[in-house]
Design an enzyme around this catalytic site. Sequence first.
Site, PDB file in Angstrom:
ATOM      1  N   ALA A  91      -2.169  -4.034   5.725  1.00  0.00           N
ATOM      2  CA  ALA A  91      -1.718  -5.009   6.717  1.00  0.00           C
ATOM      3  C   ALA A  91      -2.480  -4.776   8.019  1.00  0.00           C
ATOM      4  O   ALA A  91      -3.075  -3.717   8.220  1.00  0.00           O
ATOM      5  CB  ALA A  91      -0.220  -4.858   6.949  1.00  0.00           C
ATOM      6  N   GLU A 148      -0.148  -3.628  -2.590  1.00  0.00           N
ATOM      7  CA  GLU A 148       1.031  -4.434  -2.904  1.00  0.00           C
ATOM      8  C   GLU A 148       0.627  -5.831  -3.377  1.00  0.00           C
ATOM      9  O   GLU A 148       1.248  -6.392  -4.277  1.00  0.00           O
ATOM     10  CB  GLU A 148       1.940  -4.502  -1.676  1.00  0.00           C
ATOM     11  CG  GLU A 148       2.608  -3.159  -1.383  1.00  0.00           C
ATOM     12  CD  GLU A 148       3.377  -3.149  -0.071  1.00  0.00           C
ATOM     13  OE1 GLU A 148       4.587  -2.896  -0.107  1.00  0.00           O
ATOM     14  OE2 GLU A 148       2.752  -3.381   0.990  1.00  0.00           O
ATOM     15  N   GLY A 158      -0.557  -2.937   2.109  1.00  0.00           N
ATOM     16  CA  GLY A 158      -0.329  -4.309   1.690  1.00  0.00           C
ATOM     17  C   GLY A 158      -1.365  -4.809   0.701  1.00  0.00           C
ATOM     18  O   GLY A 158      -1.082  -5.716  -0.087  1.00  0.00           O
ATOM     19  N   GLU A 163       1.782   4.132   4.108  1.00  0.00           N
ATOM     20  CA  GLU A 163       2.702   3.706   5.166  1.00  0.00           C
ATOM     21  C   GLU A 163       3.446   4.852   5.842  1.00  0.00           C
ATOM     22  O   GLU A 163       3.741   4.790   7.041  1.00  0.00           O
ATOM     23  CB  GLU A 163       3.704   2.685   4.609  1.00  0.00           C
ATOM     24  CG  GLU A 163       3.135   1.296   4.397  1.00  0.00           C
ATOM     25  CD  GLU A 163       2.470   1.117   3.039  1.00  0.00           C
ATOM     26  OE1 GLU A 163       2.137  -0.014   2.678  1.00  0.00           O
ATOM     27  OE2 GLU A 163       2.259   2.150   2.338  1.00  0.00           O
TER      28      GLU A 163
END
Length: 260
Positions: free
Chosen positions: A66, A115, A112, A135
């Site tokens: 992200a 993911e 992300g 994270e």
Amino acid sequence: MDFQNLLIESKGRIQYITINRESKLNALNKQTLQELHVALTEAFGNAEVGGIIITGAGKKAFVAGADIAEFVGVDVEAGRAIALEAQTNVFDVIANGSKPVIAAVNGFALGGGLELAMSCHIRIASDNAKMGLPEVTLGLIPGYGGTQRLTQLVGRGKALEMIMTADMVTAAQALQSGLVNHVVPQEELYLKAEEILNKILTRAPLALASAIKAVNAASTDGVNGFDVEIAEFAKAFGTEDFTEGVAAFMEKRKPEFKGK
């Protein structure tokens, strides 16, 4: 929509969706997630598209995570909204989509990015790919479905190890653990993804959608996956594709499915 961060290319019945922020290692900022929602919705609704390949621009990264700069100053409720919107509008849209989606993982797939790859139905990795969920090094946990999908793919123990250590795994390690389906040299990545998807696209489209729905039901809380399978199996008998498939089998020819 005029996409700023995506490249959309059709190759026969395959649609490529390429995240095009190479200078940012294709990080998922808010605009990119919004564009992905639109692109995916359009692809799933387009009868000319049989399946989707998602990848990242360049050779360094699929998606490096992200865009952390957008997290500065975010409070609890805003954090909840970020995760909920991304999961609902992008990651779950892919996972529950009616058409096959393959992630072509070229380079880093972190946070992300991993993911995003895990939400796809199949993952092909280049041999230089590295994957991880870092994270906890930021005081966060995965928020785009990572804790759930990683556990489904590699098991509880391995998922906890990857998440809590924040260590990256190589493509070979990802293959061994079941995180990816295939590993190929980088120059063969898209060829392999197309090979698999083109084979899938010779099968009955409605049956493919039913298979995705039934498999997903296996990990959906409150849903009996066996009941979903029975219902989807029964529904197939009412399709023209079933009639064509049986006729082709009996006549020893290739079926011509219409998705009806």
